[in-house]
Design a protein around this motif. Structure first.
Motif, short mmCIF file in Angstrom:
data_model
loop_
_atom_site.label_atom_id
_atom_site.label_comp_id
_atom_site.label_asym_id
_atom_site.label_seq_id
_atom_site.Cartn_x
_atom_site.Cartn_y
_atom_site.Cartn_z
N THR A 39 -12.19 18.20 -9.69
CA THR A 39 -11.60 19.57 -10.04
C THR A 39 -11.59 20.39 -10.56
O THR A 39 -10.38 19.27 -11.46
CB THR A 39 -10.96 20.43 -8.48
N ALA A 40 -11.44 22.12 -11.11
CA ALA A 40 -10.84 21.80 -12.59
C ALA A 40 -9.50 21.53 -12.64
O ALA A 40 -8.70 22.02 -13.57
CB ALA A 40 -11.10 23.05 -12.63
N ALA A 41 -8.85 21.80 -11.27
CA ALA A 41 -7.07 21.94 -10.97
C ALA A 41 -7.52 20.24 -11.23
O ALA A 41 -5.47 20.85 -11.51
CB ALA A 41 -6.68 22.23 -9.43
N GLY A 42 -7.97 19.54 -11.31
CA GLY A 42 -7.19 18.43 -11.34
C GLY A 42 -7.80 17.80 -10.18
O GLY A 42 -8.54 18.13 -9.45
N PRO A 43 -8.31 16.39 -10.33
CA PRO A 43 -8.65 15.24 -8.72
C PRO A 43 -7.64 15.75 -7.04
O PRO A 43 -6.58 15.96 -7.69
CB PRO A 43 -8.11 14.16 -8.42
N ARG A 44 -8.21 15.94 -6.34
CA ARG A 44 -7.87 16.09 -5.17
C ARG A 44 -8.19 15.15 -4.19
O ARG A 44 -9.31 14.53 -4.41
CB ARG A 44 -8.36 17.45 -4.10
N LEU A 45 -7.03 14.62 -3.21
CA LEU A 45 -7.99 13.28 -2.34
C LEU A 45 -8.30 13.83 -1.58
O LEU A 45 -7.77 14.72 -0.52
CB LEU A 45 -6.50 12.51 -1.93
N LEU A 46 -9.75 13.45 -1.02
CA LEU A 46 -10.76 13.70 -0.40
C LEU A 46 -10.87 13.21 1.18
O LEU A 46 -10.04 13.36 2.39
CB LEU A 46 -12.01 13.58 -0.83
N SER A 47 -11.08 11.93 1.40
CA SER A 47 -10.93 11.49 2.42
C SER A 47 -9.57 9.96 1.72
O SER A 47 -9.87 9.11 0.50
CB SER A 47 -11.29 10.40 2.90
N ARG A 48 -9.16 9.10 2.61
CA ARG A 48 -9.21 7.75 2.29
C ARG A 48 -8.94 6.58 3.66
O ARG A 48 -8.62 7.11 4.74
CB ARG A 48 -7.00 7.74 1.58
N GLU A 49 -9.44 5.20 3.76
CA GLU A 49 -9.61 4.61 4.14
C GLU A 49 -8.87 3.98 3.70
O GLU A 49 -8.87 3.13 3.10
CB GLU A 49 -11.05 4.28 5.22
N VAL A 50 -7.65 2.93 5.04
CA VAL A 50 -6.59 1.77 4.70
C VAL A 50 -7.16 0.84 5.36
O VAL A 50 -7.03 1.21 6.67
CB VAL A 50 -5.55 2.60 4.67
N ILE A 51 -7.13 0.18 4.94
CA ILE A 51 -7.97 -1.33 5.33
C ILE A 51 -6.61 -2.18 5.61
O ILE A 51 -6.21 -2.90 4.31
CB ILE A 51 -8.84 -1.62 5.02
N LEU A 52 -5.81 -2.55 6.50
CA LEU A 52 -4.90 -3.15 6.40
C LEU A 52 -4.94 -4.30 6.03
O LEU A 52 -6.14 -5.16 7.52
CB LEU A 52 -3.17 -3.14 7.22
N THR A 53 -4.40 -5.53 5.47
CA THR A 53 -4.80 -7.10 5.51
C THR A 53 -4.80 -7.85 6.71
O THR A 53 -4.92 -8.48 7.09
CB THR A 53 -4.31 -7.58 4.35
N GLU A 54 -3.57 -7.10 6.80
CA GLU A 54 -2.67 -8.44 8.40
C GLU A 54 -2.97 -7.27 10.19
O GLU A 54 -3.42 -6.08 9.86
CB GLU A 54 -1.44 -8.15 8.12
N THR A 55 -3.37 -8.23 10.65
CA THR A 55 -3.91 -7.47 12.13
C THR A 55 -2.40 -6.68 13.17
O THR A 55 -2.66 -5.78 13.45
CB THR A 55 -5.12 -8.14 12.94
N SER A 56 -1.42 -7.39 12.54
CA SER A 56 -0.51 -6.94 13.83
C SER A 56 0.76 -6.95 12.54
O SER A 56 1.44 -8.05 12.45
CB SER A 56 0.24 -8.58 14.00
N LEU A 57 1.52 -5.59 12.09
CA LEU A 57 2.37 -5.24 11.39
C LEU A 57 2.95 -6.16 11.25
O LEU A 57 4.08 -5.33 12.86
CB LEU A 57 2.48 -3.66 11.16
N LYS A 58 4.31 -6.64 10.63
CA LYS A 58 5.37 -6.75 10.99
C LYS A 58 6.37 -5.34 10.80
O LYS A 58 6.98 -6.13 11.42
CB LYS A 58 5.95 -8.00 9.92
N THR A 59 6.38 -4.56 10.49
CA THR A 59 7.50 -3.79 9.83
C THR A 59 7.37 -2.96 11.50
O THR A 59 6.30 -2.90 12.15
CB THR A 59 6.44 -2.77 8.62
N ALA A 60 8.64 -2.34 11.71
CA ALA A 60 8.71 -1.84 12.88
C ALA A 60 8.70 -0.63 12.64
O ALA A 60 8.13 -0.03 14.49
CB ALA A 60 10.75 -1.56 12.95
N ASN A 61 7.87 0.38 12.18
CA ASN A 61 7.47 1.87 12.40
C ASN A 61 6.47 2.22 10.99
O ASN A 61 6.68 0.96 10.32
CB ASN A 61 8.25 2.76 12.49
N LEU A 62 5.58 2.64 10.92
CA LEU A 62 4.89 2.89 9.68
C LEU A 62 4.77 4.21 9.40
O LEU A 62 4.10 5.24 9.73
CB LEU A 62 2.87 2.33 10.26
N GLY A 63 6.04 4.72 9.22
CA GLY A 63 6.93 6.44 8.94
C GLY A 63 5.69 6.30 6.76
O GLY A 63 6.05 8.06 7.40
N VAL A 64 5.67 5.92 6.46
CA VAL A 64 4.92 5.90 5.03
C VAL A 64 3.82 5.79 4.41
O VAL A 64 2.71 5.65 5.80
CB VAL A 64 5.47 5.36 4.24
#
Length: 177
Positions: A150-175
């Motif tokens: 855009t004229a105001a700069g790039p804007r994130l329209l969509s994001r698909e995150v493909i995790l490498t691991e199938t089971s996350l070892k983190t207790a939560n994913l709040g970020v």
């Protein structure tokens, strides 16, 4: 012929567009690492769709990502709700707040059929540590983004995150990844 079916060299963006998008990805990573979520939120397109589909290690690689089942499936309104909740002090997955370092690399930028939208594929390694805990998380993933220019700069329209691991070892994913 669709953009995905075209020869790879016909999808290449000019160096200025590549730099603009790569700088955008680096900038949003820095904003999130510095706890500047409100500034990051301003970089999101109103039509945002942010997804983290599930991944099954028992499936062949060609079908292991299930895009009909999600760990996260947020619109911009959902992201706003998550940020507002974080600011209450009652979002216990982020009390104390995570200290993070996002390393963004392997950036590829391609044209799409839409003149003002590009695809950006990148890898992300997220380091996350909380409080005085000596333990930390390393979360590797691939990101498939669509970025509106855009004229105001790039804007994130969509994001698909493909995790490498199938089971996350983190207790939560709040970020955000």
């Amino acid at each position: 012929m669709t953009a995905a079916a075209e020869a790879p060299d016909t999808l290449v963006v000019d160096p200025a567009t590549y730099t603009r998008v790569a700088q955008f990805l680096a900038h949003e990573a820095r904003l999130l690492d510095e706890g500047r979520e409100e500034e990051w939120f301003q970089l999101l397109d109103d039509d945002l769709l942010y997804t983290v589909p599930s991944r099954q290690s028992t499936e062949p690689r060609s079908i292991e990502v299930n895009r009909a089942a999600w760990r996260i499936r947020d619109t911009k309104a959902h992201v706003r709700t998550r940020l507002d909740r974080q600011n209450t002090g009652h979002a216990y997955s982020e009390v104390p707040p995570s200290r993070t370092m996002r390393l963004v690399g392997s950036v590829e930028v391609r044209r799409t059929a839409e003149v003002d939208v590009v695809e950006a594929h990148s890898s992300l390694l997220l380091y996350r540590q909380r409080g005085i805990d000596v333990h930390f998380d390393l979360i590797p993933c691939r990101r498939n983004d669509r970025v509106r220019l855009t004229a105001a700069g790039p804007r994130l329209l969509s994001r698909e995150v493909i995790l490498t691991e199938t089971s996350l070892k983190t207790a939560n994913l709040g970020v955000f990844l």
